[in-house]
Design a protein around this motif. Structure first.
Motif, PDB file in Angstrom:
ATOM      1  N   SER A 120      35.920  43.289  39.184  1.00 29.23           N
ATOM      2  CA  SER A 120      37.287  43.975  37.744  1.00 29.23           C
ATOM      3  C   SER A 120      38.224  43.329  39.172  1.00 29.23           C
ATOM      4  N   SER A 121      38.046  44.127  40.241  1.00 35.40           N
ATOM      5  CA  SER A 121      39.316  44.576  41.170  1.00 35.40           C
ATOM      6  C   SER A 121      39.862  43.028  41.853  1.00 35.40           C
ATOM      7  N   LEU A 122      38.862  41.650  41.171  1.00 34.42           N
ATOM      8  CA  LEU A 122      39.568  40.953  41.968  1.00 34.42           C
ATOM      9  C   LEU A 122      40.136  40.107  41.218  1.00 34.42           C
ATOM     10  N   LEU A 123      40.868  40.749  39.815  1.00 36.33           N
ATOM     11  CA  LEU A 123      41.789  39.860  39.196  1.00 36.33           C
ATOM     12  C   LEU A 123      43.176  40.928  39.040  1.00 36.33           C
ATOM     13  N   GLY A 124      42.914  41.610  39.720  1.00 41.26           N
ATOM     14  CA  GLY A 124      44.400  42.804  39.796  1.00 41.26           C
ATOM     15  C   GLY A 124      45.611  41.472  40.695  1.00 41.26           C
ATOM     16  N   PRO A 125      44.557  40.938  41.931  1.00 43.14           N
ATOM     17  CA  PRO A 125      46.205  39.866  42.063  1.00 43.14           C
ATOM     18  C   PRO A 125      46.666  38.792  41.765  1.00 43.14           C
ATOM     19  N   VAL A 126      44.930  38.030  40.671  1.00 46.82           N
ATOM     20  CA  VAL A 126      45.710  36.841  40.478  1.00 46.82           C
ATOM     21  C   VAL A 126      46.784  37.302  39.024  1.00 46.82           C
TER      22      VAL A 126
END
Length: 342
Positions: free
Chosen positions: A16-22
């Motif tokens: 889920s941390s991958l979605l923070g930047p986008v």
């Protein structure tokens, strides 16, 4: 049909941390192009794409992402901004957060390469995040004003309005103001107040230029340039407000002692800062959000009890601490009252 949970909670958290930047990049694009304004009412992809000279198929992909973020709804009529987000995402709204979030993103984002540079010893300079450089604060004035107007001051003003003397006017010191916004908001509620804005000399000069010489604001505000580690704050204040500014006191106890001396007997001192745990690992919003600034400047955030201890040394007649869960993380509001006989 019930969905089965696969994988561990730890795997879910990491992915889920991958979605923070986008998520932020989509929001930033939407703010910079005033995209939400097109969808105050239901609107079609084709109409907006034609107006903006965009590819309708690709625009639909972007709008679907905003639907997935639960900011926008999709129906047969097109796309529409969700009602509960309108005050914060429509650029004409008084509560618009686009400018605030865009400003904060600049100081809460950092690349792996910059992290590597800032971990080196001797420390390498990161001029764009050097908060001990007056140029940083001069450039931050507009962003600070947006933040204060949209989310910070609406938290502080209801507290200030309960103070004795508010209706008839108070003499106030706004320590490390960053902008004239709090002074403006106070004077809109209590026009009889007299406010001193204390800030670094270049910042005071910049802020003073925003006040028209013949305006009512000019007669109620004075500017006191200085450094909180060296300056004389003056005397005779009935209220001193230190809101998210005491991080830069080299000696917090000494700074608060001097501020307490500047407070009139019977006066009130208000502090509004985050309070980290003693291990400096929580609250997460502040630990993560301040990491870029602290890697560039060293530790800045205050720990729980620091301000209270410095105030207690001055034997206040009353001292209260109120933890507040704000949109920008948990904060502590501290209210200290000076004895009328002090």
């Amino acid at each position: 049909m019930m969905t089965s949970l696969c994988g561990t909670p730890e795997q879910h958290a990491l992915f889920s941390s991958l979605l923070g930047p986008v998520r932020w990049q989509v929001l930033e694009f939407a703010f910079s192009h005033r995209l939400f304004d097109h969808f105050e009412q239901s609107n079609s992809v084709e109409i907006v794409a034609q107006q903006r000279h965009w590819d309708p198929e690709r625009l639909e992909l972007l709008l679907n992402a905003l639907v997935a973020m639960e900011l926008v709804s999709k129906s047969a009529c097109g796309y529409r901004l969700n009602t509960q987000y309108r005050p914060y995402l429509l650029s004409h709204s008084a509560q618009y957060l686009g400018d605030t979030l865009t400003h904060l993103a600049r100081v809460k984002s950092i690349s792996p390469a910059t992290i590597n540079d800032l971990l080196q010893f001797p420390h390498r300079s990161a001029t764009e995040l050097n908060m001990r450089n007056t140029q940083f604060w001069q450039q931050a004035t507009t962003g600070l004003q947006a933040f204060q107007r949209s989310v910070r001051n609406p938290i502080l003003l209801p507290v200030l309005s309960t103070l004795q003397g508010w209706d008839t006017g108070l003499t106030i010191l706004d320590l490390g103001a960053g902008s004239i916004q709090l002074a403006e908001d106070i004077l809109n509620c209590s026009p009889q107040c007299e406010i001193t804005i204390f800030d670094l000399p270049p910042c005071c000069e910049l802020l003073q230029q925003q006040v028209l010489p013949e305006s009512k604001l000019a007669s109620a505000i004075r500017f006191l340039p200085g450094d909180m580690n060296e300056a004389n704050f003056g005397v005779g204040y009935q209220l001193i407000i230190a809101a998210m500014s005491l991080y830069f006191a080299n000696d917090l106890n000494q700074c608060i002692n001097q501020l307490w001396q500047a407070l009139e007997p019977g006066g009130t001192f208000i502090s509004f800062h985050e309070s980290l745990n003693t291990a400096r690992t929580q609250p997460a919003f502040h630990i993560l959000g301040r990491l870029p600034a602290e890697l560039a400047n060293g530790p800045l955030s205050l720990e729980a009890g620091q301000v209270e201890a410095a105030l207690e040394a001055n034997t206040p007649a009353n001292l209260r601490s109120l933890p507040l869960q704000t949109p920008f993380g948990e904060m502590t509001l501290i209210i200290a009252e000076k004895s009328i006989n002090a």
